[in-house]
Write a protein that holds these residues in place. Structure first.
Motif: not given
Length: 394
Positions: A245-252
């Motif tokens: 659960a890291q770098d949520q913006a990269c997922w989006l």
């Protein structure tokens, strides 16, 4: 001996008259012509020691009976015929012609006929035939064939001015200059192509800033079209790790790229991983936000913003009424044809009429990324005399 008078021919006598040694035969004009109609105006005296001087001849450039035959290159002739047939919807005839040509020309200049056939298969959705031709091409020319690229759904002609911005620097949160330039470019056009093909590094903060720009454009009814999507997806992959659960913006942003590319299955799988990893609902798939098939990057240099006149779909009977206004305000005049599927002869002629006037003002004109069938049509109508044509890379 008593000299005898010369014999005069009787009426109706078709024998040649007898001439003395000092007499020279008269030059008789062809029936129906007077002397002024002859291709030379003065008699030419010639002796054995004096070569014939062709400068004494006066050839008429307007005489209708004087025809100059120019040898036509057979490859040019077949390319021209295929382009004209395709322009007017004769796809079956085009395929027959080009397949016969591919059997006749298996090296050298004949390669362009093969490339026209590749584009015909791609534009008409014949992927199996495209792949089979690719095997023959590799054997004949000993190099990789053109790859398959999906074609956006065809529709009526669309022409509009589109801005293209090359993202400068890296996609990181501290790149204030790069993001400020994109905001400025977005304020100048309703449709911005943002080229990310030169980006080599990113972080979550940079992805968040890019997502914010995409949301801003959506709220203002503007459009940001991402170029270099494959490059961007490759940079995002190391940050998108299921269960971490890291770098949520990269997922989006990776979900945004899948959405733009029309990869529904990949989007849904990633959305499930996102929901499990972050324990929140993922974004929903929106079919209307799928972008057209990506053309090769439009920006080759470090130029920030280039305005382009963009053509899309099937173009039939178009007069390009807003092109003169665009051309008057831009130099060079860039016409993006990467999304054109077909153009008829009348529309190509209208382009020639407009751009011939533009060229006389000293402006450079560039057609970017037409497919090979369209590029050959441009050659037929004479657009190559006023504009440079930059074909899409293989």
């Amino acid at each position: 001996m008593v000299a005898r008078p010369a014999v005069s021919p009787r009426a109706g006598d078709e024998r040649s008259p007898v001439r003395t040694a000092d007499e020279k035969p008269a030059v008789a004009a062809p029936v129906g012509l007077v002397r002024a109609d002859l291709p030379f105006t003065t008699p030419v005296a010639r002796t054995e020691s004096q070569p014939l001087d062709l400068s004494e001849f006066d050839f008429s450039e307007t005489a209708p009976e004087f025809q100059v035959e120019v040898e036509v290159d057979p490859i040019d002739a077949e390319a021209e015929e295929a382009a004209m047939l395709y322009a007017h919807g004769q796809d079956v005839a085009v395929r027959t012609l080009l397949e016969n040509a591919s059997r006749s020309y298996r090296s050298g200049a004949g390669e362009r006929l093969w490339l026209m056939l590749f584009d015909l298969f791609r534009l008409t959705g014949q992927r199996v035939a495209h792949e089979a031709l690719g095997i023959e091409y590799a054997q004949a020319f000993e190099k990789s064939p053109p790859g398959w690229r999906e074609v956006a759904p065809t529709g009526p002609v669309q022409a509009k001015v589109v801005g293209t911005a090359l993202f400068r620097g890296e996609l990181t949160g501290d790149n204030d200059t790069g993001f400020a330039a994109v905001r400025e470019a977005l304020g100048r056009t309703s449709h911005l192509r943002l080229d990310l093909s030169k980006v080599r590094r990113l972080d979550a903060a940079g992805c968040e800033r890019l997502l914010a720009l995409l949301r801003q454009a959506h709220r203002e009814r503007r459009e940001i079209e991402l170029l270099g999507r494959d490059n961007l997806a490759g940079l995002l992959d190391p940050f998108v790790v299921p269960g971490r659960a890291q770098d949520q913006a990269c997922w989006l942003l990776k979900l945004e790229v899948c959405q733009a590319r029309g990869q529904m299955e990949a989007f849904e799988e990633l959305a499930i991983d996102y929901a499990v990893t972050f324990e929140i609902s993922p974004p929903s798939w929106e079919a209307r936000r799928v972008m057209a098939a990506e053309a090769p990057p439009l920006v080759a240099s470090d130029q920030l913003v280039t305005e382009a006149y963009v053509l899309k779909g099937e173009i039939k009977g178009s007069r390009f009424g807003d092109l003169p206004t665009y051309a008057a305000a831009n130099d060079p005049v860039l016409i993006d044809c990467s999304a054109v599927t077909r153009m008829d002869f009348l529309s190509a002629g209208a382009l020639l009429n407009i751009l011939s006037s533009v060229r006389r003002t000293g402006r450079q004109i560039v057609f970017r990324h037409p497919h090979y069938l369209l590029a050959e049509l441009f050659r037929v109508v004479g657009l190559t005399a006023v504009a440079d044509i930059v074909l899409a890379r293989n």
